[in-house]
Design a protein around this motif. Structure first.
Motif, short mmCIF file in Angstrom:
data_model
loop_
_atom_site.label_atom_id
_atom_site.label_comp_id
_atom_site.label_asym_id
_atom_site.label_seq_id
_atom_site.Cartn_x
_atom_site.Cartn_y
_atom_site.Cartn_z
N GLN A 1 0.02 -3.82 9.44
CA GLN A 1 0.36 -3.65 10.86
C GLN A 1 1.73 -4.26 11.16
N THR A 2 2.26 -3.90 12.31
CA THR A 2 3.49 -4.53 12.80
C THR A 2 3.33 -6.05 12.72
N GLU A 3 2.17 -6.51 13.11
CA GLU A 3 1.92 -7.95 13.20
C GLU A 3 1.82 -8.63 11.84
N THR A 4 1.36 -7.89 10.84
CA THR A 4 1.14 -8.55 9.54
C THR A 4 2.44 -8.66 8.73
N GLY A 5 3.48 -7.96 9.16
CA GLY A 5 4.79 -8.07 8.52
C GLY A 5 4.87 -7.30 7.21
N GLY A 6 3.79 -7.32 6.45
CA GLY A 6 3.76 -6.62 5.16
C GLY A 6 2.35 -6.16 4.87
N ILE A 7 2.22 -5.53 3.72
CA ILE A 7 0.95 -4.91 3.32
C ILE A 7 -0.10 -5.98 2.98
N LEU A 8 -1.29 -5.84 3.53
CA LEU A 8 -2.36 -6.80 3.21
C LEU A 8 -3.39 -6.21 2.25
N LEU A 9 -3.69 -4.93 2.41
CA LEU A 9 -4.67 -4.29 1.53
C LEU A 9 -4.00 -3.10 0.87
N SER A 10 -4.17 -3.00 -0.44
CA SER A 10 -3.59 -1.87 -1.16
C SER A 10 -4.02 -1.92 -2.62
N PRO A 11 -4.13 -0.77 -3.25
CA PRO A 11 -4.28 -0.81 -4.70
C PRO A 11 -3.00 -1.38 -5.31
N LEU A 12 -3.09 -1.96 -6.50
CA LEU A 12 -1.89 -2.22 -7.30
C LEU A 12 -1.78 -1.04 -8.25
N PRO A 13 -0.60 -0.41 -8.32
CA PRO A 13 -0.54 0.90 -8.96
C PRO A 13 -0.92 0.93 -10.44
N GLY A 14 -0.66 -0.15 -11.16
CA GLY A 14 -1.00 -0.14 -12.59
C GLY A 14 -2.39 -0.69 -12.87
N VAL A 15 -3.10 -1.04 -11.80
CA VAL A 15 -4.34 -1.81 -11.97
C VAL A 15 -5.58 -1.13 -11.38
N THR A 16 -5.49 -0.78 -10.10
CA THR A 16 -6.69 -0.49 -9.32
C THR A 16 -7.11 0.98 -9.42
N PRO A 17 -8.33 1.24 -9.88
CA PRO A 17 -8.83 2.62 -9.77
C PRO A 17 -8.92 2.98 -8.28
N THR A 18 -8.27 4.07 -7.89
CA THR A 18 -8.22 4.39 -6.47
C THR A 18 -9.36 5.34 -6.10
N LYS A 19 -9.72 5.30 -4.81
CA LYS A 19 -10.71 6.23 -4.28
C LYS A 19 -10.05 6.93 -3.09
N PRO A 20 -10.18 8.24 -2.99
CA PRO A 20 -9.48 8.96 -1.92
C PRO A 20 -9.85 8.44 -0.53
N GLY A 21 -8.85 7.94 0.19
CA GLY A 21 -9.08 7.47 1.55
C GLY A 21 -9.37 6.00 1.67
N CYS A 22 -9.16 5.25 0.59
CA CYS A 22 -9.55 3.84 0.61
C CYS A 22 -8.36 2.93 0.31
N ALA A 23 -8.20 1.90 1.14
CA ALA A 23 -7.10 0.94 0.94
C ALA A 23 -7.45 -0.12 -0.11
N THR A 24 -8.63 -0.07 -0.61
CA THR A 24 -9.15 -0.86 -1.75
C THR A 24 -9.13 -2.38 -1.58
N LEU A 25 -8.21 -3.09 -2.25
CA LEU A 25 -8.35 -4.54 -2.43
C LEU A 25 -7.20 -5.33 -1.79
N PRO A 26 -7.45 -6.62 -1.56
CA PRO A 26 -6.41 -7.43 -0.92
C PRO A 26 -5.25 -7.78 -1.84
N PHE A 27 -4.09 -7.94 -1.23
CA PHE A 27 -2.91 -8.44 -1.94
C PHE A 27 -3.09 -9.95 -2.15
N PHE A 28 -2.22 -10.54 -2.96
CA PHE A 28 -2.30 -11.97 -3.23
C PHE A 28 -2.24 -12.79 -1.94
#
Ligand code: PRX
Length: 640
Positions: free
Chosen positions: A414-441
């Motif tokens: 969000q505007t408020e969070t300044g940066g991404i909080l939830l996202s797959p890591l591209p070399g790591v996370t098996p993705t599911k269509p429509g899902c923001a998956t796991l938290p960032f560090f």
């Protein structure tokens, strides 16, 4: 809700990625949660500091957190100067293409020079550290230069999306007390020329704090006359002409304000979200590095507008700190035809592409033939942002654009969070269509009930502070506390989104739980539209809701009742639409305006928006006995 498909990254991608395995992610994640201060201290060492911090996190004044207290740094320095020593100095920082087709390339050295000249120009006009500078510019290189020049001298930039109306400019300039505004004579959009400066002239006429208006010249005079006000207005090119090509970067305190960005909330008044220097810097640097897996050879293209947070964090600040090459395009995706984006990807060999679900749905609708004509084999990573992506659009993006080989990072923030909080890591996370998956560090999300119990489906919350978080609402600390720290005894940050956790602990975003609507990824408060509607002398009452929209994700529907003796007709609809265009901008126009003799209300007079939403979506309405006058429901239903 029953999406079971899962797409792991290819072995080839993972092997070359910054983070290569789930084990590596989990171990770094554990460290970041167990000892956040150690984690955020170590990663910050990649960046340049005039002076290092005394403490990493100070939480004694919760929710007013401080990060990297005691440190001195400069974000512009980290985006540009830091790269001038090594091999990147002659690398393209910005590859720009205008809508009519002009091309411009700025290397890191060029960018440095242009920023310094403009920064010196701002100083020559009396702009000092802490002064606010409003920027009302389309996607031209001068916008990137202006943002970074402000950061360089410690002026607080307030970018106003160039689709906002004169009144929105006025509200934002008055709230921020900006001293200078930067704009352009005219801009191109879908082949049309729009007189931008005229909008600003109108917007700032009652803004007493504005001393100077700087105008970028984009058009030959004879085509687009542009009246300059003696003493106030100055051409950008005249201002920078004789300026020195070096300008020292101001040594900023960690918590000095970096920028204000206005966003919609649940009341009629937009809020000026405050972001400060060091925490935002480290957070955008690290998220860009790992989520977009940025490498020196990448050509990175984020299609957002710099007028929104995505453009701040993931066009300018994050990627430039990583010495990326940005591709920046000025215009519309369907000009001169529906293949412009694919044309740009092919032409500039874009490797990382970050766009919004609303754009993906529009491309799907236009048909595959526009894509098929182009070679998109340079792409290696795709991203989405701004709203939930429906699995159908995700699958199209995956197969048609990503050739089934590019990981998709669905980034929630969000505007408020300044940066991404939830996202797959591209070399790591098996993705599911429509899902923001796991938290960032460093991010500890929880799905909670109103009472604060952990549940599978409920309200999203964030347990720990993180460096990129907002530091407040400009001029309104109370609203900051009330809006984001109102639930669960102020222990957790409340983003306003609903969420669900699945059996793999992946988080699915379910949309807003408040009266904020996401139209094509633009956030609009329904209260803003309601208060505009009732400003019209014929209108008695209004309720505005968000409804699902095939392309935009959500669209707005306005419900209006008129005063005794007033006429509800097409003329009134036109008048209400032009009020919205005038007060906010055309992008906030409702899909539909529905007139009725009354609105569905409880016996105590509260408008039941839930019923309006159910009617608009054609859902079964159930028991209406709590309504004061159930007959209005039928009257409204007939109009859908
Ligand atoms: O509802 C969420 C939605 O967009 C809201 C934030 O809007 P804004 O501040 O304008 O920032 C947009 C760009 C970061 C959130 O509260 N949202 C954002 N990203 C996603 C999302 N919803 C679902 N999935 C996403 N990836």
């Amino acid at each position: 809700m029953d999406e079971n498909r899962s797409f792991p990254p290819t072995k080839e991608f993972s092997e070359k990625a910054h983070i290569k395995s789930m084990e590596a992610y989990k171990s770094m994640y554990q460290q970041s949660i167990q000892d956040p201060e150690k984690f955020w201290s170590e990663v910050a060492n990649d960046l340049h500091w005039f002076k290092k911090w005394d403490t990493v996190l100070e939480d004694s004044k919760k929710p007013f957190f401080s990060w990297y207290k005691g440190a001195k740094t400069n974000l512009c320095y980290n985006c540009v100067d830091r790269h001038l020593e090594g091999p990147n100095k002659n690398k393209a920082a910005v590859i720009w293409e205008g809508e009519p087709g002009e091309e411009k390339v700025l290397t890191y050295q060029d960018l440095h020079r242009e920023i310094c000249k403009f920064a010196n120009g701002l100083k020559s006009l009396g702009v000092k550290k802490g002064d606010r500078v409003a920027l009302y510019l389309p996607m031209v290189p001068e916008l990137i230069i202006s943002v970074l020049a402000c950061a360089r001298i410690g002026a607080v930039h307030s970018v106003i999306f160039a689709g906002f109306s004169a009144e929105s400019i006025k509200d934002r300039v008055q709230d921020s007390g900006a001293k200078v505004i930067v704009t352009e004579d005219a801009s191109y959009r879908r082949g049309k020329v729009l007189a931008l400066k005229e909008i600003v002239d109108l917007g700032i006429q009652d803004c007493k704090t504005i001393e100077k208006q700087i105008v970028v010249k984009r058009h030959p005079h004879k085509e687009m006359p542009c009246t300059m006000q003696e003493g106030r207005d100055i051409w950008y090119h005249d201002l920078v002409l004789d300026q020195a090509i070096d300008c020292p970067a101001e040594e900023m305190d960690a918590e000095d304000m970096l920028f204000l960005l206005y966003t919609s909330g649940t009341t009629g008044k937009p809020k000026g979200i405050i972001h400060t220097t060091a925490g935002y810097m480290v957070y955008t640097y690290l998220t860009s590095k790992y989520i977009f897996d940025l490498k020196p050879e990448d050509v990175y293209w984020c299609t957002a507008d710099i007028g929104w947070i995505t453009g701040h964090s993931y066009i300018i600040y994050g990627p430039l700190q990583n010495a990326a090459t940005l591709m920046v395009y000025e215009g519309a995706p369907n000009f001169p035809d529906n293949s412009r984006f694919w044309n740009l990807i092919e032409k500039y060999k874009v490797s990382v592409f970050y766009t919004a679900p609303t754009a993906i749905r529009a491309f799907m609708k236009w048909g595959d033939s526009w894509v098929d004509k182009h070679d998109l084999s340079s792409l290696r990573l795709l991203g989405t942002v701004g709203e939930p992506i429906n699995p159908e659009a995700w699958m199209w993006y995956h197969t048609k654009i990503g050739a089934e080989k590019c990981p998709i990072v669905d980034t929630w923030w969000q505007t408020e969070t300044g940066g991404i909080l939830l996202s797959p890591l591209p070399g790591v996370t098996p993705t599911k269509p429509g899902c923001a998956t796991l938290p960032f560090f460093g991010i500890e999300p929880a799905v909670l009930s109103e009472e604060g119990d952990e549940v599978r489906a409920g309200i999203l919350s964030i347990k720990q502070p993180w460096p990129g978080m907002l530091r407040g609402i400009y001029g309104d600390p109370e609203r900051f506390k009330e809006t984001y720290w109102c639930k669960w005894n102020g222990e957790y940050y409340f983003p306003g989104d609903g969420a669900r956790k699945d059996e793999d602990d992946y988080i699915w975003i379910l949309g807003r739980v408040d009266d904020v609507v996401n139209v094509s990824g633009h956030r609009i408060g329904t209260a803003e539209l309601e208060s505009i509607n009732i400003e019209h002398s014929s209108v008695a009452e209004s309720a505005v809701i968000g409804v699902p929209h095939e392309i935009k994700g959500q669209g707005l529907v306005s419900f209006v009742t008129v005063k005794e003796g007033k006429i509800a007709d097409d003329e009134l609809k036109k008048a209400l639409n032009s009020l919205v265009a005038q007060k906010i901008g055309k992008f906030a126009l409702p899909e539909k305006i529905i007139f009725s003799s009354d609105l569905p209300k409880t016996r105590s007079g509260k408008i039941m928006r839930r019923i309006l939403r159910d009617i608009a979506e054609g859902k079964a309405l159930g028991n209406l006995s709590t309504l004061a006058d159930p007959s209005v429901v039928e009257e409204i239903q007939k109009q859908f």
